[in-house]
Design an enzyme around this catalytic site. Sequence first.
Site, PDB file in Angstrom:
ATOM      1  N   GLU A 168       6.532 -13.038  -6.798  1.00  9.93           N
ATOM      2  CA  GLU A 168       5.511 -12.784  -7.815  1.00  9.93           C
ATOM      3  C   GLU A 168       6.123 -12.833  -9.217  1.00  9.93           C
ATOM      4  O   GLU A 168       5.565 -13.443 -10.132  1.00  9.93           O
ATOM      5  CB  GLU A 168       4.867 -11.418  -7.568  1.00  9.93           C
ATOM      6  N   GLY A 208      -1.586  -3.497 -10.978  1.00  9.30           N
ATOM      7  CA  GLY A 208      -2.128  -2.200 -10.624  1.00  9.30           C
ATOM      8  C   GLY A 208      -1.178  -1.366  -9.786  1.00  9.30           C
ATOM      9  O   GLY A 208      -1.161  -0.137  -9.892  1.00  9.30           O
ATOM     10  N   ALA A 209      -0.359  -2.034  -8.949  1.00  9.18           N
ATOM     11  CA  ALA A 209       0.524  -1.299  -8.055  1.00  9.18           C
ATOM     12  C   ALA A 209       1.997  -1.591  -8.275  1.00  9.18           C
ATOM     13  O   ALA A 209       2.850  -0.858  -7.801  1.00  9.18           O
ATOM     14  CB  ALA A 209       0.161  -1.597  -6.595  1.00  9.18           C
ATOM     15  N   SER A 210       2.320  -2.683  -8.979  1.00 13.54           N
ATOM     16  CA  SER A 210       3.724  -3.018  -9.214  1.00 13.54           C
ATOM     17  C   SER A 210       3.891  -3.613 -10.602  1.00 13.54           C
ATOM     18  O   SER A 210       2.927  -4.003 -11.249  1.00 13.54           O
ATOM     19  CB  SER A 210       4.231  -4.009  -8.154  1.00 13.54           C
ATOM     20  N   THR A 211       5.146  -3.675 -11.035  1.00 16.35           N
ATOM     21  CA  THR A 211       5.478  -4.330 -12.296  1.00 16.35           C
ATOM     22  C   THR A 211       6.720  -5.175 -12.076  1.00 16.35           C
ATOM     23  O   THR A 211       7.585  -4.818 -11.260  1.00 16.35           O
ATOM     24  CB  THR A 211       5.683  -3.309 -13.426  1.00 16.35           C
ATOM     25  N   GLN A 212       6.807  -6.313 -12.784  1.00 17.56           N
ATOM     26  CA  GLN A 212       7.907  -7.262 -12.589  1.00 17.56           C
ATOM     27  C   GLN A 212       8.592  -7.594 -13.913  1.00 17.56           C
ATOM     28  O   GLN A 212       7.948  -7.604 -14.967  1.00 17.56           O
ATOM     29  CB  GLN A 212       7.398  -8.582 -11.977  1.00 17.56           C
TER      30      GLN A 212
END
Length: 458
Positions: A168, A208-212
């Site tokens: 992602e 909403g649930a993760s960051t990259q």
Amino acid sequence: MGLSRKEQVFLALLGASGVSGLTALILLLVEATSVLLPTDIKFGIVFDAGSSHTSLFLYQWPANKENGTGVVSQALACQVEGPGISSYTSNPAQAGESLQGCLEEALVLIPEAQHRRTPTFLGATAGMRLLSQKNSSQARDIFAAVTQVLGRSPVDFWGAELLAGQDEGAFGWITVNYGLETLVKYSFTGEWIRPPEETLVGALDMGGASTQITFVPGGPILDKSTQADFRLYGSDYSVYTHSYLCFGRDQILSRLLVGLVQSRPAALLRHPCYLSGYQTTLALAPLYESPCVHTTPPLSLSQNLTVEGTGNPGACVSAIRELFNFSSCQGQEDCAFDGVYQPPLRGQFYVEASYPGQDRWLRDYCASGLYILTLLHEGYGFSEETWPSLEFRKQAGGVDIGWTLGYMLNLTGMIPADAPAQWWAVNHGVWVAKVVFMVLALVAVLGAASVQLFWLQD
């Protein structure tokens, strides 16, 4: 005795037809030139099944590609009605049915003869990653429902899969740099060129649930598990990328609320990140259902919790910092937080600016803003000197920022290119002259026949 006028005209027309016909025949012998006609346009569909919503993107590219990779453009962006597919645990079939509206909209833009040759893929991100941890059978049911709907549609369905966090982030990096023309660029001389590596930018994404976070570091990547490699347009790229599950906006807000409940168990919770005077009642149990929450609700609390805002930014930041483990990086130079390896920041960064939802998120704007500042400054290591290198964008170069275009660019490398059709052609001027002389020859022959048949006898 001399020729009659009729005979003179007849012979003149025959002569003209002969000369014109001979000239046209000579022009036919002029050597033709081989030309390559433009190739067909190919299409691809990618569903981005995020934690809070699903979007469809339709892409197109010339079938002959450029140095092994398609020159892709975005033809459609369609947001699927309803929440993310991970929300359909009680009715998995509805998760698949929800995709049909956008799919039909995309098929209208694709020639019907190409429907069966259009690769279609659904990638599920952090929302389904969490559901897979919490209840794997529910996740399988949702994927099965999605596969059933897309599998029977008139497309080349490549599958519905759980997208790894690393993919992602890396595909998002490709999207941003492709849109900014830092991977490949069409020059003024009519050639595709590779811009200097210094123009590449990093990519930050908040879901909403993760960051990259993804970028090309200035030196070698020491932890190979954080390295992603690509070959695009004939060039090789190695990027650092890491995805932080449970650090997306929705999960952080839930974890923040749970952290406040655990620290001060009471029927009335004073929330420093909510505006002073704001009050609401929340169900307590759903806060503890996420795999990101590793504690149990206090037994002394009832099912509902009354939350009252105090509007205290300092206390809000302190509560947010409790969600990070900064001490795990003490003494380590190349470390972000929670003990995660990260090389020093390098270059300019683009951050996806949009987020679904309107008024229902209003109460959380303060907490979200302070969380992002904490993540960027204390987590990733941005400082006052590097703030100007951050840009918040919804699009880059006319394409929506996200992982889907990067995935499609990578996919085009696996789709065989169509060779341009070969035809033979002559110079335009020669072709025009040939047509003119053929017409003159035909007119002269018809004139001679008319003289012979219809001219009154002397």
